[in-house]
Write an enzyme that holds these catalytic residues in place. Structure first.
Site, mmCIF file in Angstrom:
data_model
loop_
_atom_site.group_PDB
_atom_site.id
_atom_site.type_symbol
_atom_site.label_atom_id
_atom_site.label_comp_id
_atom_site.label_asym_id
_atom_site.label_seq_id
_atom_site.Cartn_x
_atom_site.Cartn_y
_atom_site.Cartn_z
ATOM 1 N N LYS A 189 0.919 -1.123 -0.185
ATOM 2 C CA LYS A 189 -0.002 -0.045 -0.066
ATOM 3 C C LYS A 189 0.906 1.300 -0.005
ATOM 4 O O LYS A 189 1.565 1.627 0.972
ATOM 5 C CB LYS A 189 -0.822 -0.162 1.333
ATOM 6 C CG LYS A 189 -2.139 0.728 1.363
ATOM 7 C CD LYS A 189 -2.134 2.027 0.593
ATOM 8 C CE LYS A 189 -1.847 2.946 1.847
ATOM 9 N NZ LYS A 189 -1.728 4.467 1.588
ATOM 10 N N GLU A 264 9.861 1.706 10.768
ATOM 11 C CA GLU A 264 10.838 2.841 10.373
ATOM 12 C C GLU A 264 10.054 4.345 10.474
ATOM 13 O O GLU A 264 9.556 4.788 9.340
ATOM 14 C CB GLU A 264 11.634 2.674 9.024
ATOM 15 C CG GLU A 264 12.397 1.545 9.179
ATOM 16 C CD GLU A 264 13.141 1.059 7.926
ATOM 17 O OE1 GLU A 264 13.168 2.053 6.908
ATOM 18 O OE2 GLU A 264 14.014 0.101 7.864
ATOM 19 N N CYS A 298 13.891 11.189 6.285
ATOM 20 C CA CYS A 298 13.880 10.895 7.760
ATOM 21 C C CYS A 298 15.151 10.872 8.644
ATOM 22 O O CYS A 298 15.100 11.028 9.667
ATOM 23 C CB CYS A 298 13.318 9.341 8.065
ATOM 24 S SG CYS A 298 14.293 8.138 6.956
ATOM 25 N N GLU A 395 9.373 16.884 14.482
ATOM 26 C CA GLU A 395 10.063 16.623 13.202
ATOM 27 C C GLU A 395 9.094 17.555 12.115
ATOM 28 O O GLU A 395 7.960 17.439 12.079
ATOM 29 C CB GLU A 395 9.746 15.222 12.748
ATOM 30 C CG GLU A 395 10.131 15.049 11.393
ATOM 31 C CD GLU A 395 9.811 13.599 10.887
ATOM 32 O OE1 GLU A 395 8.603 13.167 11.199
ATOM 33 O OE2 GLU A 395 10.788 12.819 10.499
#
Ligand code: NAD
Length: 501
Positions: A189, A264, A298, A395
């Site tokens: 997905k 992750e 990331c 973030e």
């Protein structure tokens, strides 16, 4: 014709085939249209790229059943045959590398100078895990006086792979290649903002001879197809790359079916620059690690921790370079930063510019929109932030750097570790003892000393704290996609207790 015009013309030929039929799902080797569709638009000018089949819980159910049906034969296939199919996939990725790179740039806004290698890195991922496939099932022999214990590994079953919109092709191959090499079947997905390259990958896999049902592609929304995948009883594990908050939702959603999860997640990674470092190299690395890939990365070093004694000098050099970064069309070879993926994300990043100002940090560069079409933003730098500010804790996931001063090693370590995340850390110092001491105490899954992020596929990749669960790379990937079993053989007539005798 300029380079840019030539690339746009070639892109147009690649996209033409989605214009009428849109991008269907791919289940059991067949294209499957949908009752409803969503749109993917380019962040460059918001033009329509294609309509995309909107997968529902029923679509996911069909894909999971196809993955379950294909699993026994794929798992039983000798590893060297899986190896040759995966190498063939890598060959075809290389053949379509330009198409993949152009589509990725247009779909995500990433600059050509970085994406032109993305397809090749995806091919490398397939080759790396292809070569490991023949030995994936190997185990250990653990003898005792009375028994020979033998371990063996077995693919866990059909797995779900859920990927984000940043560098989607690279990340999808990074998850799918080891799953296939291990003998698992997959339902993928991809992120709703960037579905193009996942479609190309699925096509390539089938053309390379991957049996029907081994890789199934279901597009859709996170709360629709994504959620259904994490709840499906036939799906034994979920490999997820995305936000920490989503990871937590997936863990809850997968609880009833006891899903194994590999996460992750996000990061707020520090780059710590001490006064004794090679400051020119440190400056290059600091800039590269937050402003490359639009900062939508990331592992980006989004917090600069700079020693007080050199901070003014370092900031001055930094501001000059940041103001010089070229923002532009992603297919222009000169461009260093393209548009952010989507309006929603643009609003989030620019929202943090306001938050930084309100909190009292100094806006030293950027902060504003570029042009009035597309989601372009000037690379942004806040200096003199304090560790408790939101721009030093949360973030942002854009070309947005927050700089914080420190006086000594102890303070630097406290700031570096004083966030919820722990994905990567970067350390710049020429003091060997300090490098050993500091890197050992840094709360990060991956640390680079006097280096930017350079990936070596056999090394473990993953984060600590809110940045993830589990590791990818080398054998670590197989630990996730496989179950280890132990069988004990008696070596003689050892004593068995005789109850009731
Ligand atoms: P996201 O979490 O919003 O979405 C990721 C994927 O999860 C998408 O496919 C989405 O549709 C799906 N999803 C959303 N809600 C879901 C649900 N309830 N159930 C199942 N699936 C769901 O992340 P994003 O905005 O696409 O990506 C950016 C994030 O990814 C950042 O936080 C970044 O740090 C992280 N990231 C981490 C790594 C890493 O290796 N640690 C790598 C790349 C990106």
């Amino acid at each position: 014709m300029t380079d840019l015009e030539a690339r746009m013309a070639r892109l147009d030929t690649y996209l033409a085939r989605y214009r009428d039929g849109g991008i269907p799902n791919l289940i059991a080797g067949q294209d499957v249209a949908a009752e409803s569709w969503f749109e993917t638009r380019s962040p460059v000018d918001e033009s329509l790229i294609a309509r995309v089949a909107l997968g529902t819980a029923e679509t996911v159910d069909a894909a999971a059943r196809a993955a379950r049906a294909a699993f026994p034969a794929w798992a039983a296939m000798p590893g060297d045959r899986r190896k040759s199919i995966l190498h063939r996939i890598a060959d075809l990725i290389e053949e379509r590398a330009e198409e993949i790179a152009l589509c990725e740039c247009w779909d995500t806004g990433q600059a050509w100078r970085f994406m032109s290698k993305a397809a090749l890195r995806g091919a490398e991922n397939f080759r790396f895990f292809a070569d490991l496939a023949p030995a994936a099932r190997d185990g250990k022999s653990l003898p005792t006086k009375d028994h020979l214990n033998i371990t063996s590994r077995h693919p866990i079953g059909p797995v779900g792979v859920i990927t984000p919109w940043n560098t989607p092709f690279m990340l999808s191959t990074w998850k799918i290649a080891p799953a296939l090499a291990a003998g698992c079947t997959v339902v993928h997905k991809p992120a709703e903002f960037s579905p193009l390259s996942a479609r190309i990958l699925a096509e390539i896999c089938h053309e390379a001879g991957l049996p029907a049902g081994v890789l199934n592609l279901v597009n859709g929304m996170g709360e629709g197809a994504g959620k259904a995948l994490t709840e499906h009883p036939d799906i034994k594990a979920i490999a997820f790359v995305g936000e920490s908050r989503t990871g937590s939702m997936i863990m809850k959603q997968g609880a009833d079916t006891l899903k194994r999860v590999h996460f992750e997640l996000g990061g707020k990674n520090p780059v710590v620059v001490f006064e004794d470092a090679d400051l020119e190299r440190a400056l290059d690395a600091v800039i590269f690690m937050i402003y490359s890939l639009n900062g939508e990365r990331c592992t980006s070093s989004s917090r600069l921790l700079v020693q007080d004694s050199i901070a003014d000098r370092f900031h001055a050099a930094l501001v000059a370079r940041v103001n010089n970064i070229r923002v532009g069309h992603p297919l222009d070879p000169a461009t260093e930063i393209g548009p952010l993926i989507h309006k929603t994300h643009f609003d989030k990043v620019t929202g943090y510019v306001d938050i930084g100002k309100q909190d009292g940090a100094t806006l030293a560069a950027g902060g504003g929109r570029v042009g009035d079409k597309g989601w372009f933003i000037r690379p942004t730098l806040f200096t003199d932030a304090t560790p408790d500010m939101r721009i030093a804790q949360e973030e942002v996931f854009g070309p947005f750097l927050t700089s914080i001063r420190f006086t000594d090693e102890e303070e630097a370590l406290a700031i570096a570790n004083g966030v919820a995340y722990g994905l990567t850390g970067y350390l710049w110092t020429n003091d060997l003892m300090r490098a050993l001491r500091f890197s050992d105490q840094m709360e990060a899954g991956m640390t680079w000393v006097n280096s930017e992020n350079v990936r070596h596929l056999p090394t473990p990749f993953g984060g600590v704290k809110a940045s993830g669960i589990g590791r990818d790379g080398g054998d670590w990937s197989f630990e996730f996609y496989m179950e280890t079993r132990n069988t004990a053989f008696a070596l003689g007539n050892h004593k068995i207790q005789r109850l009731g005798a």
